[in-house]
Design an enzyme around this catalytic site. Sequence first.
Site, short mmCIF file in Angstrom:
data_model
loop_
_atom_site.label_atom_id
_atom_site.label_comp_id
_atom_site.label_asym_id
_atom_site.label_seq_id
_atom_site.Cartn_x
_atom_site.Cartn_y
_atom_site.Cartn_z
N LEU A 298 0.82 -1.21 0.00
CA LEU A 298 0.00 0.00 0.00
C LEU A 298 0.85 1.26 0.00
CD1 LEU A 298 -3.21 -0.44 2.15
CD2 LEU A 298 -2.78 -0.95 -0.24
N GLU A 299 1.99 1.23 0.68
CA GLU A 299 2.81 2.44 0.77
C GLU A 299 3.46 2.79 -0.55
OE1 GLU A 299 3.03 4.63 3.09
OE2 GLU A 299 1.87 3.57 4.61
N THR A 300 4.07 1.81 -1.22
CA THR A 300 4.87 2.13 -2.42
C THR A 300 4.73 1.10 -3.52
OG1 THR A 300 6.83 1.04 -1.49
CG2 THR A 300 6.60 3.41 -1.09
N TYR B 142 -7.20 2.28 5.40
CA TYR B 142 -5.82 1.89 5.15
C TYR B 142 -5.48 0.59 5.88
CZ TYR B 142 -0.72 1.82 5.56
OH TYR B 142 0.59 1.44 5.55
#
Length: 355
Positions: free
Chosen positions: A142-144, A325
Amino acid sequence: MAKSVRQAESVDTAKRRHAGGALALLASALPGFAFAAAPAAAQGEGFAAFVGSLWPEAHAHGVSRATFDAAFAGVTPDPDVIEKTRTQAEFHKTIGQYLETAVSDKRIALGQEKYAANAHWLAKAEDRFGVDRYIIMGVWGLETKYGTYMGDHYVVRALATLAHARYRGTYFRTELVKALVILQEGHVDPAHMIGSWAGAMGQTQFMPSNFKPYAVDFEGDGRRDIWTSVPDAVGSTANFLKKHGWVAGETWGYEVHLPDDVTAPADRFAPFGAWAARGAVRADGGEMPRGGVAALLRPAGPGGPAFLVTPNFKVIKSYNNSTSYALGVCLLGDRIAGWGPLKARWPGATLAQTR
């Protein structure tokens, strides 16, 4: 193991790419911006004076003159960063829409490939820090997108732009000084210090203030490289979650079916057995844990999927304090591990969201 180094532009090329048109656009970027009505030359002088004012503080934190000058060589305010402060909160998705992207077939497939390629480091991180390897994968994804997109901003330039504009007071000035310390310590060079418009860095998207307490040299080469080293990124994510209270050996939770009249405050934890006594059953048909506690989560209300989540779910929210998230991290991790999609549908969901 050798690092898989991301090909990057030179420092000068990267800075030139982000510099064009900066001064012209800053004039109307923020109400009360320090030099909003000044001509271009004066704007540049104002930013240069701001950079100069940082030197005593940076020097007091151990930054050398050579590091300081290299970090700011050719740096100008970034108009894209200023624009993001005005537009970043304009678009909102429902949780179903968010998860359709966060847990897409494409992201699951790429995650399974990345897992296979890095299984050794993920297992080592789980063993050392006690954090579920698939939760690490969910955060990374999810972050990158597993390190495939870390942002395209030079972190020092982005932070200097925000600090000069006094966006959120002195917060970004403090983050900027900490970024300079990271450069001074040699963990990364300016050309590779890439991140988001707000200064979140590398594959873990750590702010500079998170780097010292949570980034680890998992690869053992003397640098904590969350940009180009997958082992360091994986280990740093696990260390972050451990230090925020992750309970080793405990799940994040389960999708459940339960009677519509079963309600409870979202933060009220009770034993899994107590939920089972109230009619809750796992949606995948598995047995409820005999130990541990969970809270009821119905993010879309009674008409949508229901979950029993453990305190580990709250730990994931320490990374990003958003229920959508955290649920995305958990569900993406589960899908990478081979579990199926949710049984219940989100209100208004398309068929693609429930495949």
